[in-house]
Design a protein around this motif. Sequence first.
Motif, PDB file in Angstrom:
ATOM      1  N   THR B  63      46.837 -55.885 134.864  1.00 47.18           N
ATOM      2  CA  THR B  63      45.587 -56.342 135.458  1.00 47.18           C
ATOM      3  C   THR B  63      44.956 -57.278 134.442  1.00 47.18           C
ATOM      4  O   THR B  63      44.634 -56.860 133.337  1.00 47.18           O
ATOM      5  CB  THR B  63      44.675 -55.132 135.755  1.00 47.18           C
ATOM      6  OG1 THR B  63      45.359 -54.282 136.679  1.00 47.18           O
ATOM      7  CG2 THR B  63      43.354 -55.563 136.330  1.00 47.18           C
ATOM      8  N   LEU B  64      44.810 -58.549 134.802  1.00 47.91           N
ATOM      9  CA  LEU B  64      44.484 -59.576 133.814  1.00 47.91           C
ATOM     10  C   LEU B  64      43.255 -60.387 134.207  1.00 47.91           C
ATOM     11  O   LEU B  64      43.036 -60.661 135.386  1.00 47.91           O
ATOM     12  CB  LEU B  64      45.664 -60.547 133.662  1.00 47.91           C
ATOM     13  CG  LEU B  64      46.983 -59.966 133.154  1.00 47.91           C
ATOM     14  CD1 LEU B  64      48.085 -61.017 133.212  1.00 47.91           C
ATOM     15  CD2 LEU B  64      46.822 -59.448 131.724  1.00 47.91           C
ATOM     16  N   THR B  65      42.505 -60.787 133.212  1.00 41.72           N
ATOM     17  CA  THR B  65      41.377 -61.687 133.428  1.00 41.72           C
ATOM     18  C   THR B  65      41.883 -63.055 133.865  1.00 41.72           C
ATOM     19  O   THR B  65      42.748 -63.638 133.208  1.00 41.72           O
ATOM     20  CB  THR B  65      40.578 -61.878 132.132  1.00 41.72           C
ATOM     21  OG1 THR B  65      40.386 -60.616 131.501  1.00 41.72           O
ATOM     22  CG2 THR B  65      39.236 -62.528 132.405  1.00 41.72           C
ATOM     23  N   VAL B  66      41.366 -63.561 134.965  1.00 33.65           N
ATOM     24  CA  VAL B  66      41.676 -64.935 135.391  1.00 33.65           C
ATOM     25  C   VAL B  66      40.560 -65.876 134.951  1.00 33.65           C
ATOM     26  O   VAL B  66      40.806 -66.913 134.342  1.00 33.65           O
ATOM     27  CB  VAL B  66      41.867 -65.025 136.916  1.00 33.65           C
ATOM     28  CG1 VAL B  66      42.155 -66.462 137.340  1.00 33.65           C
ATOM     29  CG2 VAL B  66      42.970 -64.097 137.378  1.00 33.65           C
ATOM     30  N   THR B  67      39.328 -65.519 135.290  1.00 34.71           N
ATOM     31  CA  THR B  67      38.189 -66.346 134.872  1.00 34.71           C
ATOM     32  C   THR B  67      37.091 -65.451 134.304  1.00 34.71           C
ATOM     33  O   THR B  67      36.927 -64.298 134.722  1.00 34.71           O
ATOM     34  CB  THR B  67      37.573 -67.134 136.050  1.00 34.71           C
ATOM     35  OG1 THR B  67      37.062 -66.212 137.014  1.00 34.71           O
ATOM     36  CG2 THR B  67      38.594 -68.041 136.708  1.00 34.71           C
ATOM     37  N   LEU B  68      36.361 -65.986 133.355  1.00 32.23           N
ATOM     38  CA  LEU B  68      35.171 -65.307 132.832  1.00 32.23           C
ATOM     39  C   LEU B  68      34.127 -66.385 132.543  1.00 32.23           C
ATOM     40  O   LEU B  68      34.376 -67.319 131.781  1.00 32.23           O
ATOM     41  CB  LEU B  68      35.511 -64.509 131.564  1.00 32.23           C
ATOM     42  CG  LEU B  68      34.382 -63.630 131.009  1.00 32.23           C
ATOM     43  CD1 LEU B  68      34.926 -62.384 130.312  1.00 32.23           C
ATOM     44  CD2 LEU B  68      33.473 -64.396 130.057  1.00 32.23           C
ATOM     45  N   ASN B  69      32.984 -66.253 133.202  1.00 34.64           N
ATOM     46  CA  ASN B  69      31.880 -67.212 133.034  1.00 34.64           C
ATOM     47  C   ASN B  69      30.701 -66.481 132.407  1.00 34.64           C
ATOM     48  O   ASN B  69      30.164 -65.561 133.012  1.00 34.64           O
ATOM     49  CB  ASN B  69      31.423 -67.765 134.392  1.00 34.64           C
ATOM     50  CG  ASN B  69      32.499 -68.508 135.151  1.00 34.64           C
ATOM     51  OD1 ASN B  69      33.515 -68.893 134.590  1.00 34.64           O
ATOM     52  ND2 ASN B  69      32.273 -68.717 136.433  1.00 34.64           N
ATOM     53  N   LEU B  94      42.908 -59.629 143.956  1.00 36.02           N
ATOM     54  CA  LEU B  94      41.868 -60.081 143.042  1.00 36.02           C
ATOM     55  C   LEU B  94      40.699 -59.112 143.068  1.00 36.02           C
ATOM     56  O   LEU B  94      40.393 -58.521 144.105  1.00 36.02           O
ATOM     57  CB  LEU B  94      41.349 -61.468 143.463  1.00 36.02           C
ATOM     58  CG  LEU B  94      42.319 -62.646 143.338  1.00 36.02           C
ATOM     59  CD1 LEU B  94      41.735 -63.881 144.000  1.00 36.02           C
ATOM     60  CD2 LEU B  94      42.638 -62.931 141.862  1.00 36.02           C
ATOM     61  N   MET B  96      36.548 -59.177 141.752  1.00 40.97           N
ATOM     62  CA  MET B  96      35.475 -60.007 141.231  1.00 40.97           C
ATOM     63  C   MET B  96      34.265 -59.128 140.931  1.00 40.97           C
ATOM     64  O   MET B  96      34.008 -58.168 141.655  1.00 40.97           O
ATOM     65  CB  MET B  96      35.034 -61.051 142.252  1.00 40.97           C
ATOM     66  CG  MET B  96      36.095 -62.047 142.626  1.00 40.97           C
ATOM     67  SD  MET B  96      37.147 -61.413 143.982  1.00 40.97           S
ATOM     68  CE  MET B  96      37.690 -62.989 144.662  1.00 40.97           C
ATOM     69  N   THR B 116      36.685 -62.853 137.312  1.00 39.80           N
ATOM     70  CA  THR B 116      37.711 -62.588 138.322  1.00 39.80           C
ATOM     71  C   THR B 116      38.934 -62.021 137.619  1.00 39.80           C
ATOM     72  O   THR B 116      39.366 -62.556 136.603  1.00 39.80           O
ATOM     73  CB  THR B 116      38.100 -63.894 139.051  1.00 39.80           C
ATOM     74  OG1 THR B 116      36.939 -64.443 139.659  1.00 39.80           O
ATOM     75  CG2 THR B 116      39.145 -63.645 140.128  1.00 39.80           C
ATOM     76  N   ILE B 119      45.140 -58.645 140.129  1.00 34.62           N
ATOM     77  CA  ILE B 119      45.755 -57.321 140.270  1.00 34.62           C
ATOM     78  C   ILE B 119      47.216 -57.535 140.657  1.00 34.62           C
ATOM     79  O   ILE B 119      47.498 -58.305 141.573  1.00 34.62           O
ATOM     80  CB  ILE B 119      45.021 -56.505 141.362  1.00 34.62           C
ATOM     81  CG1 ILE B 119      43.542 -56.341 140.969  1.00 34.62           C
ATOM     82  CG2 ILE B 119      45.689 -55.158 141.586  1.00 34.62           C
ATOM     83  CD1 ILE B 119      42.675 -55.810 142.090  1.00 34.62           C
TER      84      ILE B 119
END
Lengths: 125, 125, 125, 125
Positions: B63-69, B94, B96, B116, B119
């Motif tokens: 389970t990995l981070t795709v985006t982080l804002n 996914l 969120m 986001t 999975i």
Amino acid sequence: MPFAGQMGITVRELGDGTATLHLPFRDDFLRPGGTISGPVMMGLADLAMYAAVLSRIGLVEHTLTVTLNITFLRPPQPADVIAEAKLFKAGKRLAMGEVALYRDGDSNMVAHVTSTYSIPPGAVK
Amino acid sequence: MPFAGQMGITVRELGDGTATLHLPFRDDFLRPGGTISGPVMMGLADLAMYAAVLSRIGLVEHTLTVTLNITFLRPPQPADVIAEAKLFKAGKRLAMGEVALYRDGDSNMVAHVTSTYSIPPGAVK
Amino acid sequence: MPFAGQMGITVRELGDGTATLHLPFRDDFLRPGGTISGPVMMGLADLAMYAAVLSRIGLVEHTLTVTLNITFLRPPQPADVIAEAKLFKAGKRLAMGEVALYRDGDSNMVAHVTSTYSIPPGAVK
Amino acid sequence: MPFAGQMGITVRELGDGTATLHLPFRDDFLRPGGTISGPVMMGLADLAMYAAVLSRIGLVEHTLTVTLNITFLRPPQPADVIAEAKLFKAGKRLAMGEVALYRDGDSNMVAHVTSTYSIPPGAVK
């Protein structure tokens, strides 16, 4: 996490609104699974963006990150990491730019960052 | 930066799609100027989001981070930091959500994160 | 807002993971103050990213925007707008890329977008 | 896209740093597939954030969007759309906040936005 200055990061190139930084690999950068942890890359990217801003406006105190958006593209295998930052714009109050992150010697981007920095009033004429 | 597990972070509460994490203050979290460094907050937020995702889908590897804002609101003075993560949605592919960061005992948010996560296929029925 | 197809947008170039779109100016794109409204630029950028994704994976239905992050750099004076989209990566499940927006004939970027698209299962072998 | 004012949006509630806006459904908001198009939601969210900023600082001209990050959670079936905006902070130079988007009468969020606005010098004492 220690301040990025303690991570062994060096500046490879500094232009006018550009900066390339180098992060030597260390075992404690790895996350479970054996790839470089996201926060290490975020810290490196933030510092590269900061260097790119200062390359344009000079050594202005209180230049602060407002937003940082990172997109992770590939979990990077153990290696030194390179961050290439480039400003889109530096105005009187805000600077915006992007940072591309690579494993040293590999042209496939591992993560991409956009960021906005706040510049204190009066710092830029 | 050491893996977040080495930063002394503990889980205060874990719900169904929510997680509250606590980061005890350490001097080496400070950046020049005496406030807590951005990457420390990003690392804490990422881990809180991860905990919120796992609270919903279980202990799924990859389970990995795709985006982080992240948006920085106030440079936090030295203090323990609390991260409150809450999922917007966890689908099959996914998840969120958002994370609010506070100094412990202070209700003014110091930073806000949206993120986001990816999975892996088959992990959620 | 009408679907972007109704805005008169045309595709200037389509590569492998790249797309350049052209939006002819219309008076009703202006916001008070006389510059082109943000949502017009967001709509154009989203369509350019979509075109770049399809240029790589083919005409796959249910390819959907997951995230779109826009940074506004300069309020654009009335003019046609050009969007140059480029993928960072297209995997089996997600595609990520960026879009640069310009006034036609002016090399100063007016806005920058990063975006993540979801690709339906089985669409990419 | 016409200026959002032409979309029939009305303000349902205006608080101190909060705003709720209502967008009546129109057929031309639909994208192929029959769900409401992303740029319509981005335009509504941007206007809701703008209203929330003005609810705090008053009617200040040249208050401009700097960044807008949207996460799409569920493709919304045809319906009126509600946008609930809430400021995280309004300082002298920047305001930050979030917007939750819903189908009218349905509590499942369809999209989430964070945004940063620039406030002109001198507008906030």
